[in-house]
Design an enzyme around this catalytic site. Structure first.
Site, short mmCIF file in Angstrom:
data_model
loop_
_atom_site.label_atom_id
_atom_site.label_comp_id
_atom_site.label_asym_id
_atom_site.label_seq_id
_atom_site.Cartn_x
_atom_site.Cartn_y
_atom_site.Cartn_z
N CYS A 166 93.06 56.27 134.02
CA CYS A 166 93.34 54.86 133.41
C CYS A 166 93.03 53.90 132.33
CB CYS A 166 93.85 54.85 134.20
SG CYS A 166 92.99 54.01 135.57
N ARG B 245 103.00 42.53 138.38
CA ARG B 245 101.29 43.04 138.35
C ARG B 245 100.67 42.04 139.85
NH1 ARG B 245 96.11 45.55 135.68
NH2 ARG B 245 97.82 46.78 134.91
N GLN C 283 101.29 54.20 134.92
CA GLN C 283 100.13 54.65 134.10
C GLN C 283 100.69 56.10 134.85
OE1 GLN C 283 97.35 53.71 133.37
NE2 GLN C 283 96.87 55.93 133.17
N HIS D 104 100.27 52.86 140.73
CA HIS D 104 100.36 51.97 139.63
C HIS D 104 101.70 53.36 138.78
CE1 HIS D 104 99.54 50.31 135.70
NE2 HIS D 104 97.90 50.59 135.61
N1 CP Z 1 95.43 51.15 132.53
C1 CP Z 1 95.31 50.09 133.21
O1 CP Z 1 96.84 49.69 133.61
O2 CP Z 1 95.15 49.24 131.97
P1 CP Z 1 94.76 48.01 132.45
O3 CP Z 1 94.57 46.95 133.54
O4 CP Z 1 93.94 46.98 131.87
O5 CP Z 1 96.11 46.83 132.27
N1 NVA Z 2 92.67 50.77 140.37
C1 NVA Z 2 91.81 49.81 139.72
C2 NVA Z 2 93.08 50.38 138.52
C3 NVA Z 2 93.26 49.31 137.10
C4 NVA Z 2 94.32 49.70 136.15
C5 NVA Z 2 92.60 48.44 139.60
O1 NVA Z 2 93.89 48.61 140.51
O2 NVA Z 2 91.39 47.59 139.47
#
Ligand code: CP
Ligand code: NVA
Length: 299
Positions: free
Chosen positions: A257, A101, A131, A128
């Site tokens: 999400c 990440r 997801q 993502h």
């Molecule tokens: N939806 C998602 O990716 O959540 P987190 O940021 O908690 O991993």
């Molecule tokens: N768009 C959000 C998604 C978190 C799961 C972010 O990048 O923070």
């Protein structure tokens, strides 16, 4: 040849469908006897916070018999200037796969270029994909199909939106995106998706939501955009609330999400209401994580 999962379009339609079917099988408890990750270690490099992605991958690796190693950015020499190239090459000598990440998508692409083990995108600023696979699994469970379903995404054209567009295209769902002017999703994701399905871009959420089977939203301010509070004012008409939900189909489901900023992109009433499927959607991160790991690690 190793494979990566950096964006949805790294998989073809058949592979994506197979992984969803496998996740459904794993969720049902069928064919759970194999431990394909026995003796294997998976690194998890997280440069941003995470609840669902981190925990679901860590548990998935454990359930499949493997060994997860969580590495926050500050624990790696990357934080002291070691190059991505050196880090990727060295970690490839110890690990069997790595889940990352990070911020710019180019970081994970650079990592994957130098890595000889599979790299899985646990979220970048523009994609993502893990997801999106859980999202498609959830829609399939709730609607019995994804092909032909009208998915409406309301809000910021961000990482989640880009991956949702790509996954909708692979699955043959119709995707409509309503954002304020200037916050549209990635042009590249849209152009690639248009070759496979109907993609509609609008700036009016009430127009977008007509005949929706699925209403989806995400935060207005993503991780890494903490100094963008001016967005709140521009997005205030893009909230999923009961007025908007009433314009969708009667049996529409509501997705997010998570994490949610309740009172901004979605109201408590809607996210906690009978049409919300957000907890099943979050659970499906676990089952799809397993399917992705199994697929990439047996190649
Ligand atoms: N939806 C998602 O990716 O959540 P987190 O940021 O908690 O991993
Ligand atoms: N768009 C959000 C998604 C978190 C799961 C972010 O990048 O923070």
């Amino acid at each position: 040849m190793k494979r990566d999962y950096l964006r949805v379009f790294d998989l073809n339609r058949e592979e994506f469908l197979n992984l969803i079917n496998r996740a459904i099988e794993l969720k049902s408890g069928r064919d759970y006897s194999k431990s394909p990750l026995i003796g294997k270690s998976v690194g998890m490099i997280f440069e941003k916070p995470s609840t669902r992605t981190r925990v679901s991958f860590e548990v998935a690796i454990y359930h499949l018999g493997g060994h997860p190693i969580y590495l926050s950015q500050r624990e790696l020499q990357l934080s002291r200037g070691e190059t991505i190239k050196d880090t990727a090459q060295v970690l490839s000598r110890y690990l069997n796969a790595v889940v990352i990440r990070t911020f710019s998508h180019s970081i994970i692409e650079e990592f994957a270029k130098w890595s000889t083990i599979p790299v899985i995108n646990a979220l970048t600023d523009t994609h993502h994909p893990c997801q999106a696979m859980a999202d498609m699994m959830t829609i399939f469970e709730k609607k019995g199909k994804v092909e032909g379903i009208k998915i409406v995404y309301i809000g910021d054209g961000n990482n989640v939106a880009n991956s949702l567009i790509e996954a909708s295209a692979l699955m043959g769902a119709k995707i409509t995106i309503a954002t304020p002017h200037g916050y549209e999703p990635s042009k590249q994701s849209i152009e690639l998706a248009k070759a496979l399905t109907d993609v509609t871009l609008l700036n009016d959420p009430f127009e977008a939501v007509i005949d929706a089977d699925v209403l989806y939203t995400d935060v207005w301010i993503s991780m890494g955009e903490e100094n963008s509070s001016e967005k709140i004012e521009k997005f205030k008409n893009f909230q999923i609330n009961s007025d908007l939900l009433r314009k969708a189909k009667k049996d529409a489901i509501v997705m997010h999400c998570l994490p949610a900023h309740r009172g901004e992109e979605i109201t408590d009433e809607v996210i906690d209401g009978p049409q919300s499927v957000v907890l099943d959607q979050a659970e499906n991160r676990l089952h799809t994580s397993k399917a992705i790991l199994e697929f990439l690690l047996k190649m």
